[in-house]
Design an enzyme around this catalytic site. Structure first.
Site, mmCIF file in Angstrom:
data_model
loop_
_atom_site.group_PDB
_atom_site.id
_atom_site.type_symbol
_atom_site.label_atom_id
_atom_site.label_comp_id
_atom_site.label_asym_id
_atom_site.label_seq_id
_atom_site.Cartn_x
_atom_site.Cartn_y
_atom_site.Cartn_z
ATOM 1 N N GLU A 173 18.964 -14.736 -12.174
ATOM 2 C CA GLU A 173 20.416 -14.545 -12.141
ATOM 3 C C GLU A 173 21.029 -14.832 -13.500
ATOM 4 O O GLU A 173 21.452 -15.969 -13.762
ATOM 5 C CB GLU A 173 21.069 -15.473 -11.098
ATOM 6 C CG GLU A 173 21.033 -14.964 -9.686
ATOM 7 C CD GLU A 173 21.772 -15.876 -8.715
ATOM 8 O OE1 GLU A 173 21.887 -15.497 -7.544
ATOM 9 O OE2 GLU A 173 22.230 -16.961 -9.132
ATOM 10 N N GLU A 259 17.817 -11.869 -3.459
ATOM 11 C CA GLU A 259 18.338 -13.143 -2.943
ATOM 12 C C GLU A 259 19.675 -12.905 -2.284
ATOM 13 O O GLU A 259 20.524 -12.180 -2.807
ATOM 14 C CB GLU A 259 18.491 -14.161 -4.083
ATOM 15 C CG GLU A 259 18.991 -15.526 -3.610
ATOM 16 C CD GLU A 259 19.150 -16.501 -4.777
ATOM 17 O OE1 GLU A 259 18.255 -16.542 -5.639
ATOM 18 O OE2 GLU A 259 20.176 -17.204 -4.823
#
Length: 338
Positions: A173, A259
């Site tokens: 991320e 995710e």
């Protein structure tokens, strides 16, 4: 002389016969092994357009649970936990989240103990292979830790190469980082993997916690077998992000939900069932794979296990599973039964 020649000829014939028998045995074993490989679920993947396909040309949709940060919850990185996710939860994929650096309350990152990080990844990968599942090897980083990422993926890709079970996620991320920096990062990390695994699928992160997929859609990489991460937490990320995802898909960008959660982006707060169902519907309609966060026992909504749950997932009981875990099981079993 004649006697010696006779025994020599006899020995030669016996050797040739033994060699032929050995060769035939090896051929039969090779055929059997090939038939065994063809009969299993896991087959090499490729990205074509917005779809994830296997060697038969079938669209592959993967659904399962992601392990939490290895440094904090490495005790769950066990063969039994992977087996439970497969056999009891119905998953066809899992994810080893290898923490790259200290972040918040994250402990024991790759920077602190690279050997433990690599061994944690190997533990989950080997268990996934043994259970006929796909597995994402995730460099779980919020920051640009390119040099360590290259070292990590050199080790993993050298060990496993193009093993069809493995998908490489090179930057979990990226925070508020420009898309060009992420592209430049990918341009250095992907070749490290490609040297050993030239055909494996690679997941590339997108800006702002994997939410600005429109930036990637406007200027994608030219690499083959690349897909792009989309992350969401349903109670925080609603119609605006779903619309952004739709637009990216319409523009031809392949997305992979590596995710997600049903709660707030903090990982806590109540489950938003309405928004969660809207996200699952979007994933179903567009045949997007999804990994749900996470196999851990922290006191928060997104940690699926109650504190003190057994390290071996085959020992988990219903009492060890939080509300989120039950929703993950239901979602996984429903999607993977289609």
């Amino acid at each position: 002389m004649r006697k010696t020649r006779f025994f020599g000829m006899a020995a030669a014939i016996l050797a040739l016969t033994a060699s032929m028998a050995c060769s035939q045995s090896k051929q039969k074993a090779a055929v059997a092994e090939s038939e065994a490989v063809d009969s299993v679920f896991v087959k090499p993947l490729r990205v074509e357009g917005t779809a994830l396909l296997n060697t038969d040309g079938d669209t592959v949709v993967l659904t399962g649970a992601s392990f939490g940060w290895h440094g904090n919850w490495g005790r769950f990185y066990t063969p039994g936990s992977v087996k439970a996710i497969k056999e009891k939860w119905g998953a066809n994929v899992t994810r080893a989240a290898i923490g790259a650096h200290t972040s918040g309350d994250v402990l024991n990152s790759y920077e602190a103990d690279s050997a433990y990080a690599v061994n944690s990844a190997i533990a989950v990968i080997d268990a996934a292979i043994a259970n006929d599942m796909y597995v994402i090897c995730d460099w779980h980083s919020h920051e640009n830790r390119k040099e360590n990422a290259k070292k990590f993926f050199e080790v993993i890709s050298k060990k496993y190469g193009d093993d069809p079970h493995i998908i490489y996620e090179i930057w979990n991320e990226p925070l508020q980082i420009q898309w060009q920096e992420i592209k430049d990062y990918a341009a250095e990390v992907i070749p490290v993997i490609r040297k050993n695994a030239p055909n494996s699928v690679v997941i590339v992160g997108t800006p702002s916690w994997d939410q600005e997929v429109d930036k990637a859609a406007a200027d994608p990489l030219k690499e083959k077998n690349v897909t792009y991460a989309l992350h969401y937490y349903a109670a925080t990320h609603k119609d605006y992000l779903r619309e952004r995802a739709r637009q990216a898909i319409d523009a031809g960008l392949p997305l992979f939900i590596s995710e997600c959660g049903s709660m707030e982006a903090t990982g806590d707060g109540p489950i938003d069932y309405e928004s969660w169902n809207a996200w699952v519907d979007l994933a179903d309609r567009n045949k997007l794979s999804m990994l749900m966060w996470s196999i851990s026992d922290k006191v928060e909504t997104c940690s699926m296990l109650e504190p003190g749950a057994p390290s071996d997932g085959m020992q988990w009981t219903d009492d060890n599973l939080k509300e989120w875990a039950r929703l993950v099981k239901e979602t996984t079993q429903t999607r993977n039964s289609k």
